[in-house]
Design an enzyme around this catalytic site. Structure first.
Site, PDB file in Angstrom:
ATOM      1  NE  ARG A  32     -14.689  -0.284   4.561  1.00 40.06           N
ATOM      2  CZ  ARG A  32     -14.069  -1.227   5.261  1.00 40.06           C
ATOM      3  NH1 ARG A  32     -13.085  -0.889   6.087  1.00 40.06           N
ATOM      4  NH2 ARG A  32     -14.423  -2.489   5.157  1.00 40.06           N
TER       5      ARG A  32
ATOM      6  CE  LYS B 157     -18.017  -2.818  -1.455  1.00 39.17           C
ATOM      7  NZ  LYS B 157     -17.495  -1.646  -0.719  1.00 39.17           N
TER       8      LYS B 157
ATOM      9  CB  ALA C 208      -9.155  -7.912   3.227  1.00 42.77           C
TER      10      ALA C 208
ATOM     11  CB  SER D 269       0.063 -11.059   2.967  1.00 43.55           C
ATOM     12  OG  SER D 269       0.416  -9.866   3.635  1.00 43.55           O
ATOM     13  NE  ARG D 270       2.090  -5.093  -2.396  1.00 42.82           N
ATOM     14  CZ  ARG D 270       1.698  -3.951  -2.948  1.00 42.82           C
ATOM     15  NH1 ARG D 270       1.411  -2.918  -2.174  1.00 42.82           N
ATOM     16  NH2 ARG D 270       1.596  -3.835  -4.253  1.00 42.82           N
TER      17      ARG D 270
ATOM     18  CG  LEU E 181      -5.330  -6.384  -3.155  1.00 42.26           C
ATOM     19  CD1 LEU E 181      -4.553  -6.320  -4.473  1.00 42.26           C
ATOM     20  CD2 LEU E 181      -4.374  -6.440  -1.979  1.00 42.26           C
TER      21      LEU E 181
ATOM     22  CG  ASP F 277     -16.668   1.214   1.929  1.00 39.28           C
ATOM     23  OD1 ASP F 277     -15.912   0.276   1.627  1.00 39.28           O
ATOM     24  OD2 ASP F 277     -17.442   1.184   2.897  1.00 39.28           O
TER      25      ASP F 277
ATOM     26  CE1 TYR G  11      -1.102  -9.080  -1.648  1.00 37.52           C
ATOM     27  CE2 TYR G  11      -0.700  -7.057  -2.879  1.00 37.52           C
ATOM     28  CZ  TYR G  11      -1.083  -7.694  -1.717  1.00 37.52           C
ATOM     29  OH  TYR G  11      -1.449  -6.941  -0.635  1.00 37.52           O
TER      30      TYR G  11
ATOM     31  CG  HIS H 275     -10.299  -3.251  -6.526  1.00 34.14           C
ATOM     32  ND1 HIS H 275     -11.647  -3.070  -6.289  1.00 34.14           N
ATOM     33  CD2 HIS H 275      -9.764  -3.625  -5.344  1.00 34.14           C
ATOM     34  CE1 HIS H 275     -11.913  -3.335  -5.025  1.00 34.14           C
ATOM     35  NE2 HIS H 275     -10.784  -3.661  -4.430  1.00 34.14           N
TER      36      HIS H 275
END
Length: 387
Positions: free
Chosen positions: A192, A122, A37, A61-62, A99, A204, A83, A104
């Site tokens: 988001r 968060k 990210a 990462s995937r 993520l 967010d 992951y 989360h």
């Protein structure tokens, strides 16, 4: 403005913290980063440069190629294409999870099950049910799990809290917290805005709830007076903006305080042209004898001020705090970002020390219960998790 100050933090991290790399201790905590990210350099990679007790050992990462490119860019030794691979790595002591919101709980659960300490971005989870299950697991495993409300570790936040706790200005009467981003700043393709990833402005920009509860020293609200959502046109389930008033019971006397919180991820410009660049995340706290305003509480390391208007003398005084303060004392540096202060506390906790401040698991559950209640009151319904 939220996105713009995040970009400013990236620059601050590059100019300051990346210029303060120090030698790592032999027994440094080895930390893995789950995701590539955009927030990672500011939130964990650069802060780790100046901490002798933490090494960023791996990123996952995937997409293996994406992870490898990211690892090369930031000098991270190992890259994983899933992951799961990172979590089974025995050399990793802890993970930072950045993520999308809805993921989360699922990946923090897997990390705890793998025996890793977790610094979790968060919002803690997608909803309170997930939060309670995650907390129970962390306690069962006796592992460190904390929600990354980085701003709460900054000396400026502690300075405001100490003003309120001093008793000099009397009891709190009301609060109002805001966080906005100018319209068009965040493209509608951004995660988001995604319902299936627990998106929405109130999720967010949950900082407004965090700040309100922190300064009130409160748990969940006694009542949601109103919660008005402005749904996005593309998906009516997702809030573009949220305006709510919450009633919190504070202290031991049953006294109730009204707290307004409002967020807007597409804040309209003035006259369709002028963005409201001055609307940095801020909170106003009115007490019996004063009005205290904390400007830019989210990223105070970049710039902030604390104004105290004395109702009796009619005078206003201004404060700033970039180092030390009532909790940190002589520890830390004025160039440390909120994320660097947070990392200091996280490593202390892993080492078995008592951090100067901590976001408790109970607080994170109360945070998600509050968010759920606001979403329910607004008619949108609470957010859902995603693996």
């Amino acid at each position: 403005m939220a996105m713009l100050i995040q970009v400013a933090t990236f620059l601050q991290e590059y100019l300051y913290e990346s210029g303060h790399k120090i030698k790592k201790n032999d027994n440094a905590v080895r930390l893995g980063v789950i995701s590539t990210a955009m927030i990672n350099p500011a939130a964990i990679i650069r802060p780790a440069d100046s901490h002798g007790d933490v090494i960023i050992s791996a990123v996952a990462s995937r997409d293996l190629k994406a992870a490898q490119k990211y690892a090369k860019q930031y000098g991270i030794p190992k890259a994983y294409g899933s992951y799961e691979e990172l979590l089974v790595e025995p050399g990793i002591d802890a993970v930072y999870i950045s993520l999308p919101n809805g993921m989360h709980a699922a990946w923090a659960t897997r990390a705890l099950q793998a025996g890793k300490h977790v610094l979790l971005e968060k919002p803690f989870t997608a909803n309170a049910d997930e939060a309670k299950a995650l907390v129970a697991l962390a306690k069962e495993k006796n592992l460190v799990l904390v929600e990354a409300f980085h701003w709460q570790w900054h000396p400026a936040a502690h300075t405001v809290k100490s003003l309120l706790q001093s008793g000099k200005y009397g009891e709190i009467i009301r609060t109002e917290a805001r966080m906005t981003t100018p319209v068009g700043t965040m493209p509608k393709s951004d995660i988001r805005w995604k319902w299936d990833l627990a998106g929405g402005s109130f999720m967010d920009m949950t900082y407004v709830v965090s700040a309100t509860r922190y300064f009130l020293d409160a748990g969940t609200p006694k009542e949601i007076v109103y919660a008005n959502a402005r749904p996005m046109k593309e998906d009516k389930r997702v809030d573009e903006a949220m305006d709510a008033v919450l009633k919190f019971e504070v202290g031991n006397t049953g006294r109730v305080v009204d707290a307004r919180v409002w967020t807007d991820m597409a804040r309209p410009n003035i006259g369709w042209v002028i963005p409201r660049l001055w609307e940095l995340p801020s909170i106003e706290i009115e007490t019996e004898k004063a009005v205290i305003y904390f400007y830019n509480f989210m990223m105070p390391h970049l710039y902030h001020y604390i104004s105290v208007y004395d109702k009796v003398s009619k005078e206003t005084t201004y404060l700033k705090a970039y180092k030390g303060g009532p909790l940190w004392g002589t520890r830390g540096e004025s160039w440390w970002s909120t994320y660097r202060w947070q990392l200091e506390a996280f490593i202390d906790k892993i080492r078995g020390k008592d951090p100067v401040h901590w976001v408790t698991l109970e607080s994170s559950v109360a945070q998600m219960e509050t968010i759920d209640a606001v979403y329910e009151k607004s008619g949108l319904g609470k957010r859902q998790g995603h693996a």
